[in-house]
Scaffold this active site. Structure first.
Site, PDB file in Angstrom:
ATOM      1  N   GLN A  95       0.769 -10.148  -0.360  1.00 21.12           N
ATOM      2  CA  GLN A  95       0.022  -9.062  -0.991  1.00 21.12           C
ATOM      3  C   GLN A  95       0.750  -7.709  -0.982  1.00 21.12           C
ATOM      4  OE1 GLN A  95      -4.441  -8.748  -0.288  1.00 21.12           O
ATOM      5  NE2 GLN A  95      -3.765  -7.004   0.896  1.00 21.12           N
ATOM      6  N   GLU A  96       1.452  -7.400   0.141  1.00 26.45           N
ATOM      7  CA  GLU A  96       1.996  -6.044   0.263  1.00 26.45           C
ATOM      8  C   GLU A  96       3.398  -6.023   0.878  1.00 26.45           C
ATOM      9  OE1 GLU A  96      -0.917  -3.628   2.333  1.00 26.45           O
ATOM     10  OE2 GLU A  96      -2.553  -4.634   1.290  1.00 26.45           O
ATOM     11  N   GLU A 147      -2.837  -0.851  -5.666  1.00 30.56           N
ATOM     12  CA  GLU A 147      -2.543   0.196  -4.693  1.00 30.56           C
ATOM     13  C   GLU A 147      -1.373   1.073  -5.121  1.00 30.56           C
ATOM     14  OE1 GLU A 147      -2.417  -1.524  -0.763  1.00 30.56           O
ATOM     15  OE2 GLU A 147      -4.558  -1.991  -0.843  1.00 30.56           O
ATOM     16  N   HIS A 193      -6.721   2.394   4.350  1.00 28.06           N
ATOM     17  CA  HIS A 193      -7.546   2.462   3.134  1.00 28.06           C
ATOM     18  C   HIS A 193      -8.020   1.055   2.767  1.00 28.06           C
ATOM     19  CE1 HIS A 193      -3.973   1.261   0.326  1.00 28.06           C
ATOM     20  NE2 HIS A 193      -4.034   0.533   1.417  1.00 28.06           N
ATOM     21  N   ARG A 194      -8.696   0.945   1.603  1.00 26.13           N
ATOM     22  CA  ARG A 194      -8.981  -0.344   0.975  1.00 26.13           C
ATOM     23  C   ARG A 194      -8.284  -0.360  -0.384  1.00 26.13           C
ATOM     24  NH1 ARG A 194     -12.476  -3.613   3.924  1.00 26.13           N
ATOM     25  NH2 ARG A 194     -11.275  -5.138   2.729  1.00 26.13           N
ATOM     26  N   SER A 195      -8.181  -1.533  -0.982  1.00 26.67           N
ATOM     27  CA  SER A 195      -7.543  -1.579  -2.305  1.00 26.67           C
ATOM     28  C   SER A 195      -8.396  -0.842  -3.343  1.00 26.67           C
ATOM     29  CB  SER A 195      -7.266  -3.018  -2.728  1.00 26.67           C
ATOM     30  OG  SER A 195      -8.429  -3.805  -2.624  1.00 26.67           O
ATOM     31  N   LYS A 253      -1.890   3.310   6.687  1.00 32.33           N
ATOM     32  CA  LYS A 253      -1.546   2.507   5.515  1.00 32.33           C
ATOM     33  C   LYS A 253      -2.453   2.964   4.394  1.00 32.33           C
ATOM     34  CE  LYS A 253      -2.901  -2.053   4.510  1.00 32.33           C
ATOM     35  NZ  LYS A 253      -2.686  -3.511   4.370  1.00 32.33           N
ATOM     36  N   LYS A 295     -10.261  -0.244   9.338  1.00 36.39           N
ATOM     37  CA  LYS A 295     -10.848   0.123   8.042  1.00 36.39           C
ATOM     38  C   LYS A 295     -12.313   0.467   8.276  1.00 36.39           C
ATOM     39  CE  LYS A 295      -8.149  -3.141   5.196  1.00 36.39           C
ATOM     40  NZ  LYS A 295      -8.078  -4.571   4.793  1.00 36.39           N
ATOM     41  N   SER A 299      -9.431  -8.276  -0.973  1.00 35.87           N
ATOM     42  CA  SER A 299      -9.138  -9.417  -0.108  1.00 35.87           C
ATOM     43  C   SER A 299      -9.907  -9.216   1.198  1.00 35.87           C
ATOM     44  CB  SER A 299      -7.639  -9.529   0.145  1.00 35.87           C
ATOM     45  OG  SER A 299      -7.146  -8.370   0.792  1.00 35.87           O
ATOM     46  N   ASP A 345      -5.843  -7.759  10.658  1.00 37.50           N
ATOM     47  CA  ASP A 345      -6.772  -7.118   9.712  1.00 37.50           C
ATOM     48  C   ASP A 345      -8.004  -8.016   9.579  1.00 37.50           C
ATOM     49  OD1 ASP A 345      -8.101  -6.083   7.492  1.00 37.50           O
ATOM     50  OD2 ASP A 345      -6.495  -6.430   6.067  1.00 37.50           O
ATOM     51  N   ASP A 397       2.317  -7.198   4.508  1.00 40.21           N
ATOM     52  CA  ASP A 397       0.967  -7.739   4.675  1.00 40.21           C
ATOM     53  C   ASP A 397       0.835  -8.931   3.743  1.00 40.21           C
ATOM     54  OD1 ASP A 397      -1.632  -8.437   5.005  1.00 40.21           O
ATOM     55  OD2 ASP A 397      -2.507  -6.593   4.203  1.00 40.21           O
ATOM     56  N   HIS A 420      -3.949  -8.260  -5.317  1.00 42.29           N
ATOM     57  CA  HIS A 420      -3.883  -6.895  -5.836  1.00 42.29           C
ATOM     58  C   HIS A 420      -3.059  -6.764  -7.112  1.00 42.29           C
ATOM     59  CE1 HIS A 420      -4.803  -5.188  -1.565  1.00 42.29           C
ATOM     60  NE2 HIS A 420      -5.822  -5.784  -2.130  1.00 42.29           N
ATOM     61  N   GLU A 469       1.373  -7.776   9.022  1.00 37.66           N
ATOM     62  CA  GLU A 469      -0.091  -7.767   9.115  1.00 37.66           C
ATOM     63  C   GLU A 469      -0.639  -9.082   8.574  1.00 37.66           C
ATOM     64  OE1 GLU A 469      -1.758  -4.381   7.109  1.00 37.66           O
ATOM     65  OE2 GLU A 469      -3.548  -5.495   6.533  1.00 37.66           O
TER      66      GLU A 469
END
Ligand code: PGA
Ligand code: ZN
Length: 419
Positions: A161-162, A203, A363-365, A386, A335, A40, A310, A240, A153, A283
């Site tokens: 997403q999270e 993730e 991190h990234r996915s 994260k 990131k 994303s 982000d 997020d 994800h 986020e």
């Protein structure tokens, strides 16, 4: 001085190719770094160079980025001192010549930038966090652990997403990991007994067919409680939504819920959730280009919620400065591959800290076994990281590195906790 730079293609956690770089110094010290990749991605991120050759890796090959590492970049940085990180990074930025690093590829540039700092740390026989952060680097970050995955994800109807847990009440980083792991496994049991699947997303968090955020949050709160922890005191919840992903024509289109919310309605919904659940951080509550929405959300909740930018900032100090001046968000997600060099990453962190904005290292996915961000979280003393769920080695590698750092720091280690 740098004597050899070697790039290669390796695989990331989604099985897509990524760039890995080895740097060798004249004294024999080495540094290795692997580059992550987002799903994303923000519209204003530095550009990762892909081959777009459909016959290889479905177009996702990075052989051109690797060729840039082994050719132009190696030629330009060989002979430079590894300690001159700023010079090396500027050299690559100038060599690339574009605003978004799209010619050589941000994946090529970042791989070299991070491999260089690791080689320099090795040359001084210092751990990376101390080489970058100095002797005062002793703050272990609160982990935001992503135990329910949705959005881009996962293959479920969840629009957000999270859904993350943050063990703010833990006495140490290790205990935070233990608490997170216990909640993760409690959640797995509860999902199974409710007839949900327990497969995990990109993730490492569960990706059941929840209908909406409310259902996900009810499960997360119950998993915290049934693990013996107090929601909101021992463990808080962070979201997020990654709102850029479902923002279309000025509205927020919840395709899983099959309903559309206008900007005000979307904000009211976020704040309603934050009122009913122990949520401390949101986020990308607003889309990357919805600046008016960002300002509204910040005006309404910036005093009581951490609002992390982000996609809206993309780890870019200039974009962050616009946000600080424009009054939106009060924290930034950092990131390394959104901006593409260590020097620029650290400048962004400094810009944030000077303005009182909090920083979450991320991190990234799409990840690898590389653990650089764990060290950078400690080096910058940012207090939050994260890096996904409590499963899958690409995620736990960062937690494990932080466990080692905490052990090495011994009595001088401090867990950030609730600040
Ligand atoms: P990404 O997701 O790495 O797929 O962009 C992470 C995030 O949105 O924070
Ligand atoms: Zn995000």
């Amino acid at each position: 001085a740098i004597s050899r730079v070697t790039g290669r293609q390796i695989l990331d956690s989604r099985g897509n190719p990524s760039v890995e770089v080895d740097v060798l110094l004249a004294d024999g010290s080495t540094g290795r770094a692997a580059v992550p990749s987002g799903a994303s991605t923000g519209a204003n991120e530095a550009v990762e160079l892909r081959d777009n050759d459909p016959r290889r890796f479905h177009g996702k090959g990075v052989s051109r980025a690797v060729a840039a590492v082994n050719g132009e970049i190696a030629d330009a940085v060989t002979g430079l001192h590894a300690e001159d990180q700023a010079l090396i990074d500027t050299t690559m930025i100038d060599l690339d010549g574009t605003k978004d690093k799209g010619r050589l590829g941000a994946n090529a540039v970042l791989g070299v930038s991070l491999a260089v700092v690791k080689a320099a740390a090795a040359a001084h026989r210092q751990p990376l966090y101390r080489h970058v952060g100095g002797v005062g680097a002793h703050l272990l970050p609160v982990p935001m652990m992503n135990i329910v995955n949705g959005g881009a994800h996962a293959d479920n109807p969840l629009d957000f997403q999270e859904f993350m847990i943050a063990p703010v009440g833990a006495p140490t980083f290790f205990e935070a990991v233990r608490m997170g792991s216990e909640v993760f496994h409690t959640l797995r049991r509860q999902l199974a007994s409710a007839g949900h699947n327990t497969n995990v997303g990109d993730e490492g968090g569960f990706a059941p067919g929840f209908a909406d955020a409310d259902e996900a949050l009810r499960f997360v709160v119950r998993a915290i409680e049934d693990s013996g922890y107090r929601p909101g005191t021992d463990i808080t919840i962070c979201l997020d939504p990654a709102s850029s992903e479902f923002h279309h024509d000025g509205a927020y289109v919840y395709s899983g819920e099959k309903r559309t919310r206008g900007v005000d309605e979307h904000i009211a919904y976020l704040l309603d959730l934050a009122g009913r659940y122990p949520i401390t951080s949101i986020e990308d509550g607003m889309a990357e280009n919805d600046f008016a929405g960002w300002r509204k959300l910040t005006d309404q909740a910036g005093d009581r919620l951490q609002l992390v930018g982000d996609d809206v900032f993309c780890t870019d100090a200039e974009r962050l400065t616009s946000g600080i001046e424009g009054g939106y968000a009060n924290a930034i997600l950092v990131k390394v591959n959104q901006i593409g060099t260590l020097t620029e990453t650290l400048r962004t962190v400094e810009t944030a800290h000077r303005a009182g904005y909090r920083v979450v290292m991320s991190h990234r996915s799409g990840e690898t076994e590389d653990t650089t961000i764990a060290d950078l979280a400690v080096a910058t003393g940012c207090g939050q990281i994260k890096t996904g769920s409590l499963s899958r080695s690409d995620r736990t590698a960062k937690y494990n590195q932080l466990i080692r750092i905490e052990e090495e720091l011994g009595r001088s280690a401090r867990y950030a906790g609730l600040r």
